[in-house]
Design an enzyme around this catalytic site. Structure first.
Site, PDB file in Angstrom:
ATOM      1  N   CYS A  81       0.845  -1.208   0.000  1.00 54.00           N
ATOM      2  CA  CYS A  81       0.000   0.000   0.000  1.00 54.00           C
ATOM      3  C   CYS A  81       0.879   1.258   0.000  1.00 54.00           C
ATOM      4  O   CYS A  81       1.620   1.505   0.952  1.00 54.00           O
ATOM      5  CB  CYS A  81      -0.913  -0.028   1.216  1.00 54.00           C
ATOM      6  N   CYS A  84       0.563   3.658   2.897  1.00 55.09           N
ATOM      7  CA  CYS A  84       1.149   3.137   4.148  1.00 55.09           C
ATOM      8  C   CYS A  84       2.656   3.378   4.143  1.00 55.09           C
ATOM      9  O   CYS A  84       3.260   3.672   5.171  1.00 55.09           O
ATOM     10  CB  CYS A  84       0.901   1.638   4.297  1.00 55.09           C
TER      11      CYS A  84
END
Ligand SMILES: Cc1cc2nc3c(=O)[nH]c(=O)nc-3n(C[C@H](O)[C@H](O)[C@H](O)COP(=O)(O)OP(=O)(O)OC[C@H]3O[C@@H](n4cnc5c(N)ncnc54)[C@H](O)[C@@H]3O)c2cc1C
Length: 507
Positions: A81, A84
């Protein structure tokens, strides 16, 4: 952030931690604790080792049960991600205050993280209702051990830390002149395997997170229809058509009669899990075109972009608006990178005039991707989270498509301004994501032609019938590969099914 503002936030965090539950409760009553607090201590872009504890399904409960700390913060994330990744330096910066040999306040807060993209952590992430990344929770460590969290629970000792933002975004200011790392146009031929990988990955995530619910069933089916008609990989066209055709049998509940709870039934999930959307050899577990030079960069989200662009040049003029809505809804409902999906959907929602042509559709995704690139360029540079070998840029660079540029790019106030020749950009996209993309594709699964035979002609345009056992009408729709026709057929079939159900219930 200015140093005085940083100091205020730092004081807030430390006083929150030191004053313990009372201060925490006060902070909570004033609103949810915000991620910006966790971000406020600087970007943490130095090369120090990670100190936040990485936990997994087998040690999570034991570690937190035994932790002497007064609070635990758990970041549920996925290594692929991108948001993230940009968030991690901020999280580590705070973690360094409390964890590790040089912690300033050791033993008060234990900062941990769990990678939900690893299968072994699926049940753990389910237990804490992780439906997007990153998801941050805090509470007493022992409340986490064998505990659970759900947004529906009103009373819970575990609380979310959420302001929905994972990175500061500033206006892009490009300090360089034109980007100089142009890639060889032929390289995209290897991306076909990454598109397969991303498709299989997306399907896996949807099943793992039990994301098909009454309100997301329709966007899921629409996307299956789109890819069964226009996916550049024959394997994925075949696999998605197979799921589509069998969907009623493997997922017999529909929105008329089903509660979200029923939808979570493991029995139903396991039936859908028997299908491999791009054939049994995918996912392969590695990336080729989208392979990053640094751990956890590129990969899945790169594959997803390439899939979107390759679909956008394949749909027909009359399907362009349906395809646009289908892709937007798919990202909105099924892309678990929270920041990505929110920003993207906002851009989708700003479109008010329906597209009439493939050209408009392809150019919209191209310019939207460039807007995302612009935004991330600055963030990645500031945080050092980008892939140094693949810096974000206005795309395509001049080396890849000289005719796309009407004149050399100009720098104005640090911002790169390009006078695009949009006709040339569209022609380039059609070549690049059309024929070149599939020019060396091999479908080992092919029923005729033997192993490893190139079927590039077969996939260059998705006009072939998909070899699945289907009813005559659906077969015709698939054979014509008209996504619109398929959607139409599906709606008619659903209507009949609901009608039949009603008749069965009330004869
Ligand atoms: C829908 C979507 C929204 C996202 N939103 C965010 C977000 O808000 N925040 C965040 O941190 N990350 C976001 N991401 C992830 C981010 O855009 C990148 O995918 C990720 O950082 C990996 O970058 P990359 O270097 O592999 O190149 P990517 O940006 O993933 O691009 C993949 C490939 O596409 C080609 N390409 C690049 N630009 C264009 C273009 N304009 N048109 C056509 N082709 C192009 C290049 O060959 C490139 O290598 C999003 C991803 C998707 C799919």
């Amino acid at each position: 952030m200015s140093s005085s503002a940083g100091l205020v936030v730092f004081t807030l965090i430390v006083s929150w931690v030191f004053a313990g539950a009372a201060a925490a409760a006060a902070l909570e009553s004033a609103g949810r604790p915000r991620r910006s607090l966790l971000r406020a201590l600087g970007d943490g872009s130095d090369d120090l080792p990670d100190v936040a504890l990485e936990l997994n399904g087998s040690d999570f409960d034991a570690v937190l049960r035994q932790s002497p700390a007064r609070f635990a913060v758990v970041e549920f994330f996925a290594h692929w991600c991108p948001a993230c990744r940009n968030y991690k330096p901020h999280y580590e910066k705070v973690a360094r205050l409390f964890n590790g040999a040089n912690a300033v306040h050791p033993g008060i807060v234990v900062m941990t993280r769990v990678d939900c993209a690893h299968k072994m952590n699926s049940k753990l992430c389910d237990r804490f209702s992780v439906d997007h990344y990153p998801r941050l929770l805090w509470g007493h460590p022992r409340k986490f051990a064998s505990g659970a969290w759900s947004p529906k629970q009103e009373q819970n000792d575990i609380l979310p830390i959420d302001d929905g933002q994972t990175a500061e975004h500033e206006k892009f200011e490009n300090e360089n002149t034109l980007p100089h790392n142009a890639s060889d146009p032929e390289q995209v031929a290897r991306a076909i395997y990454d598109i397969e990988e991303a498709t299989a990955g997306a399907f896996d995530i949807i099943l793992e997170h039990k994301m098909i619910k009454p309100d997301t069933e329709a966007p899921f089916i629409k996307f299956l229809q789109l890819i069964s008609a226009h996916h550049p990989s024959k394997r994925c066209r075949r696999g998605s058509a197979e799921i589509l055709v069998n969907f009623d049998d493997v997922w017999p509940l529909d929105s008329l009669s089903t509660s979200a709870k029923d939808m979570d039934s493991p029995h139903d999930m396991s039936m859908l899990k028997n299908f491999q959307i791009c054939g049994k050899e995918v996912p392969r577990g590695y990336w080729i075109f989208c392979h990053g030079s640094k751990k956890d960069t590129r990969g899945f989200s790169c594959g997803l972009w390439v899939l979107i662009h390759s679909l956008s040049v394949r749909v027909r003029d009359e399907e362009s608006y349906l395809a646009f809505n289908t892709i937007c809804d798919f990202i909105h409902n099924f892309f678990v990178c929270e920041e990505c999906r929110r920003h993207f959907y906002k851009m989708c929602s700003s479109v008010t005039t329906p597209f009439n042509t493939t050209r408009d559709l392809a150019l919209w995704f191209w310019s939207t991707h460039n807007r995302v690139n612009d935004r991330l360029m600055k963030t990645e540079k500031a945080l050092g989270t980008g892939d140094p070998k693949f810096p974000k840029m206005r795309w395509p660079p001049k080396q890849l498509c000289p005719s796309c540029y009407r004149s050399p790019g100009r720098i104005n106030n640090g911002t790169l301004l390009v006078d695009w020749n949009k006709d040339e950009v569209f022609s380039f996209l059609v070549r690049y994501y059309g024929k070149t993309l599939v020019s060396s594709y091999k479908d080992e699964n092919r029923s005729s032609g033997g192993n490893g035979v190139s079927v590039s002609d077969d996939v260059a345009t998705s006009t072939n019938a998909v070899a699945v056992p289907v009813g005559a009408a659906l077969g015709i729709a698939l054979a014509s590969c008209a996504f619109g026709a398929l959607a139409c057929f599906w709606r008619a079939q659903q209507k009949n099914r609901k009608q039949r159900k009603r008749t069965d219930l009330h004869p």
